[in-house]
Write a protein that holds these residues in place. Structure first.
Motif, PDB file in Angstrom:
ATOM      1  N   CYS A 135      68.533 -53.105  58.972  1.00 26.45           N
ATOM      2  CA  CYS A 135      69.860 -52.392  58.468  1.00 26.45           C
ATOM      3  C   CYS A 135      70.814 -53.391  58.191  1.00 26.45           C
ATOM      4  CB  CYS A 135      70.378 -51.286  59.147  1.00 26.45           C
ATOM      5  SG  CYS A 135      71.604 -50.361  58.416  1.00 26.45           S
ATOM      6  N   MET A 136      71.190 -54.366  59.265  1.00 25.43           N
ATOM      7  CA  MET A 136      72.074 -55.318  59.156  1.00 25.43           C
ATOM      8  C   MET A 136      71.832 -56.312  57.972  1.00 25.43           C
ATOM      9  SD  MET A 136      73.007 -55.943  63.123  1.00 25.43           S
ATOM     10  CE  MET A 136      73.604 -54.628  64.413  1.00 25.43           C
ATOM     11  N   ALA A 137      70.354 -56.661  57.925  1.00 27.58           N
ATOM     12  CA  ALA A 137      70.273 -57.736  57.054  1.00 27.58           C
ATOM     13  C   ALA A 137      70.325 -57.377  55.730  1.00 27.58           C
ATOM     14  CB  ALA A 137      68.875 -58.228  57.414  1.00 27.58           C
ATOM     15  N   GLY A 138      69.927 -55.840  55.550  1.00 26.14           N
ATOM     16  CA  GLY A 138      70.011 -55.412  54.096  1.00 26.14           C
ATOM     17  C   GLY A 138      71.492 -55.177  53.714  1.00 26.14           C
ATOM     18  N   LEU A 139      72.468 -55.086  54.541  1.00 24.16           N
ATOM     19  CA  LEU A 139      73.932 -54.965  54.374  1.00 24.16           C
ATOM     20  C   LEU A 139      74.536 -56.605  54.226  1.00 24.16           C
ATOM     21  CD1 LEU A 139      75.079 -52.118  56.620  1.00 24.16           C
ATOM     22  CD2 LEU A 139      74.821 -52.001  54.129  1.00 24.16           C
ATOM     23  N   ASN A 140      73.792 -57.684  54.530  1.00 23.84           N
ATOM     24  CA  ASN A 140      74.158 -58.927  54.268  1.00 23.84           C
ATOM     25  C   ASN A 140      75.270 -59.328  55.499  1.00 23.84           C
ATOM     26  OD1 ASN A 140      72.394 -59.629  52.042  1.00 23.84           O
ATOM     27  ND2 ASN A 140      74.020 -58.670  50.928  1.00 23.84           N
ATOM     28  N   LEU A 141      74.813 -58.638  56.712  1.00 25.59           N
ATOM     29  CA  LEU A 141      75.775 -58.895  57.748  1.00 25.59           C
ATOM     30  C   LEU A 141      75.566 -60.241  58.467  1.00 25.59           C
ATOM     31  CD1 LEU A 141      76.113 -55.328  59.567  1.00 25.59           C
ATOM     32  CD2 LEU A 141      77.438 -56.306  57.422  1.00 25.59           C
ATOM     33  N   PHE A 142      74.556 -60.866  58.063  1.00 25.07           N
ATOM     34  CA  PHE A 142      73.978 -61.914  59.013  1.00 25.07           C
ATOM     35  C   PHE A 142      74.467 -63.290  58.036  1.00 25.07           C
ATOM     36  CE2 PHE A 142      70.542 -59.381  60.829  1.00 25.07           C
ATOM     37  CZ  PHE A 142      71.425 -58.949  61.878  1.00 25.07           C
ATOM     38  N   ASP A 143      75.890 -63.270  57.831  1.00 22.38           N
ATOM     39  CA  ASP A 143      76.282 -64.397  56.907  1.00 22.38           C
ATOM     40  C   ASP A 143      76.680 -65.561  57.973  1.00 22.38           C
ATOM     41  OD1 ASP A 143      78.375 -66.522  55.837  1.00 22.38           O
ATOM     42  OD2 ASP A 143      78.713 -64.996  54.184  1.00 22.38           O
ATOM     43  N   VAL A 144      75.884 -66.569  57.959  1.00 18.61           N
ATOM     44  CA  VAL A 144      76.065 -67.756  58.895  1.00 18.61           C
ATOM     45  C   VAL A 144      77.553 -68.410  59.200  1.00 18.61           C
ATOM     46  CG1 VAL A 144      75.100 -69.985  59.694  1.00 18.61           C
ATOM     47  CG2 VAL A 144      73.595 -68.293  59.102  1.00 18.61           C
ATOM     48  N   GLN A 145      77.711 -68.481  57.939  1.00 15.03           N
ATOM     49  CA  GLN A 145      79.225 -69.397  57.750  1.00 15.03           C
ATOM     50  C   GLN A 145      80.233 -68.429  58.192  1.00 15.03           C
ATOM     51  OE1 GLN A 145      80.261 -71.419  54.148  1.00 15.03           O
ATOM     52  NE2 GLN A 145      82.280 -71.567  54.664  1.00 15.03           N
ATOM     53  N   SER A 146      80.401 -67.245  57.798  1.00 12.52           N
ATOM     54  CA  SER A 146      81.400 -66.304  58.227  1.00 12.52           C
ATOM     55  C   SER A 146      81.297 -65.991  59.585  1.00 12.52           C
ATOM     56  CB  SER A 146      81.261 -64.891  57.193  1.00 12.52           C
ATOM     57  OG  SER A 146      81.413 -65.037  55.952  1.00 12.52           O
ATOM     58  N   LEU A 147      80.210 -65.580  60.142  1.00 11.47           N
ATOM     59  CA  LEU A 147      79.900 -65.463  61.632  1.00 11.47           C
ATOM     60  C   LEU A 147      80.299 -66.606  62.394  1.00 11.47           C
ATOM     61  CD1 LEU A 147      76.865 -63.158  61.676  1.00 11.47           C
ATOM     62  CD2 LEU A 147      79.306 -62.463  62.022  1.00 11.47           C
TER      63      LEU A 147
END
Length: 218
Positions: free
Chosen positions: A57-69
């Motif tokens: 679900c998180m991946a589908g919402l593009n939550l794993f944005d490396v630079q932002s996190l």
């Protein structure tokens, strides 16, 4: 003029259905999601199926944005988008029954992971794998000695094996890749960079461009 990344993404969308069904990691973002799964599963000790569903679900919402996190303020960064993503991750975990303390531990670990990838791998986990894939190939070159094969053929065999067995994101540079690069006036290094930007496994690009160039000749 279209950027090489855009051209490669178009080729991928066009021929995705023609690729062999053997790939588990054709999208490099899936490897990142798998690392996030390993982090969450260990910290939460949650049910594996539930954790996988949450990560999906998180991946589908593009939550794993490396630079932002990596820049999220909770680990001393600049704040902004990363903090919003971290907040969403926390909310999803809490909504699925995990304690606030556990959710915060997960967020911290994911942000620290992202910071490491951002600093050491220029934001792309596959660059770490490629670096060590090249080292593995050099080590294999010392192990094997083929009397009837050229060094070029030996390299092809070893890279092909690393691709097939580990889906290692190292370029094979077959004749179709060479044709594509020559037609576009680019280097293999530029193609690899574009694949990284598009998060397409370079091992997949070899097959993808073979299909693309063969179909263009018909």
């Amino acid at each position: 003029m279209k950027k090489l990344r855009e051209v490669l993404s178009e080729v991928y969308r066009k021929h995705r259905a023609d690729l062999p069904e053997i790939y588990n990691w054709e999208d490099e973002r899936d490897r990142l999601s798998e690392l996030c799964y390993c982090i969450l599963q260990k910290i939460t000790s949650g049910d594996e199926v539930i954790i996988r569903n949450i990560v999906s679900c998180m991946a589908g919402l593009n939550l794993f944005d490396v630079q932002s996190l990596a820049e999220a303020q909770l680990i001393g960064g600049k704040g902004g988008k990363g903090d919003n993503l971290a907040s969403l991750i926390r909310q999803l975990l809490v909504h699925n029954g995990f304690e606030e303390k556990v959710a915060k531990a997960c967020i911290l670990a994911i942000c620290e992971m992202s910071k490491g990838i951002h600093i050491s791998c220029q934001g792309k986990l596959q660059r770490f794998l490629r670096k060590h894939g090249v080292l593995m190939m050099e080590e294999l070159d010392k192990i094997f000695s083929f009397s009837e094969l050229s060094k070029q053929d030996e390299r092809y065999i070893l890279v092909h094996w690393l691709q097939n067995t580990l889906e290692m994101p190292v370029p094979l540079s077959n004749e179709f890749v060479s044709q594509f690069c020559e037609k576009k006036g680019i280097s293999v290094e530029a193609l690899v960079k574009a694949a990284d930007e598009a998060d397409i496994n370079v091992a997949v690009v070899d097959d993808l461009l073979k299909i693309h160039m063969q179909k263009k000749d018909k």
